[in-house]
Enzyme design. Structure first.
Site, PDB file in Angstrom:
ATOM      1  N   SER A   1      -6.174  29.775  41.306  1.00 49.15           N
ATOM      2  CA  SER A   1      -7.182  29.767  42.363  1.00 49.15           C
ATOM      3  C   SER A   1      -6.684  28.858  43.476  1.00 49.15           C
ATOM      4  O   SER A   1      -5.860  27.971  43.247  1.00 49.15           O
ATOM      5  CB  SER A   1      -8.511  29.229  41.816  1.00 49.15           C
TER       6      SER A   1
ATOM      7  N   TYR B   1     -13.267  22.695  37.410  1.00 49.27           N
ATOM      8  CA  TYR B   1     -12.610  23.965  37.706  1.00 49.27           C
ATOM      9  C   TYR B   1     -11.259  23.727  38.371  1.00 49.27           C
ATOM     10  O   TYR B   1     -10.242  24.323  37.988  1.00 49.27           O
ATOM     11  CB  TYR B   1     -13.515  24.798  38.614  1.00 49.27           C
TER      12      TYR B   1
END
Length: 271
Positions: free
Chosen positions: A145, A158
């Site tokens: 990501s 995350y």
């Protein structure tokens, strides 16, 4: 170049937004797919809908697997080995998200996230890479990501998982390149997938309004660029304009990224 025609590709998280696009586009490319997700019934339903529209390629198997622990990863590996078809490409796509201040998220939730987002790709790579080295052929793809390059408030856990996956991908690349095994890491910005509806906790959740619609990317476009990166054997793929711009800013103008993060944080609070 990595050839997708007739390539045997294992995709984890195949029921999700990116997983469905990977399935659709790789079938269109003529690939042979082994698909896995935690709920086999949902997986088969979504695959059937795709195959009603796409008549090329082949789905070799749909496998149920809970990849959040060692046993689940090993079970998947043995299920795939039982098919007696060597894997050409492993796409570690399965992932989960959380949003909230670090100390306000229950420990079991963020530990689960770390297992799925980071430990699972590491475990599956450790299981499948020896076979690829033996065959002197293979490709590991890790869906990271943009949060693996810069972290915003509410996404500490995350981002930690995605920073870790980025580092693992770079190290793995240098360890297996002499055996004709390729590695690709992908860093998309926020895309229109179910991860946008991830669990939210605590103080930050009370003011969270989500990203402006114009900033959210189309998963079909993101996976199209991802697949092109795989074909070209790119180590790092930034599959949308925002990801490409922000990672360059993070590398060369980090203070500007801090300013952008603050602006994004205010935007997510006020809509």
């Amino acid at each position: 170049m990595t050839n997708l025609q007739k390539a045997v590709i294992l995709i984890t998280g195949a029921s999700g937004g990116f997983g469905q696009e990977l399935t659709r586009q790789l079938l269109e490319a003529g690939s042979r797919l082994i698909l896995t997700d935690i709920n086999e019934a949902v997986l088969r339903q979504r695959v059937a809908a795709i195959q009603n529209e796409v008549k090329t390629g082949e789905v070799l198997a749909c496998l149920a697997s809970d990849l959040a622990d060692v046993q689940g990863c090993e079970t998947l590996y043995h299920q795939v080995k039982a098919l007696d078809i060597p894997i050409d490409i492993l796409i570690n796509n399965a992932g989960v998200g959380l949003f909230g201040r670090m100390d306000e998220i229950p420990r079991q939730r963020w530990e689960y996230l770390m297992q799925v987002n980071l430990m699972t790709p590491m475990r599956l790579s450790a299981l499948f890479v020896p076979d690829m080295i033996e065959h002197q052929k293979g490709h590991i793809v890790n869906i990271s990501s943009l949060a693996g390059w810069c972290a915003i408030a509410g996404m500490a856990h995350y981002s930690a998982s995605k920073f870790g996956l980025r580092g693992f991908s770079e190290g793995l690349f240098n360890e297996v390149k002499d055996y004709n095994v390729k590695v690709t890491a992908v860093y998309p910005f926020f895309s229109r997938t179910p991860i946008l509806q991830s669990e939210r906790f605590g103080t930050l959740a009370k003011t969270y309004q989500g990203l402006p619609e114009h900033m959210i990317t189309d998963p079909a476009d993101v996976m199209r660029a991802t697949i092109q990166g795989i074909v070209k054997n790119q180590l790092h793929v930034f599959p949308d304009p925002t990801a490409n711009r922000l990672h360059l800013l993070q590398r060369y103008f980090p203070q500007l990224v801090y300013w952008i993060n603050n602006r994004m944080g205010r935007s997510m609070k006020h809509g």
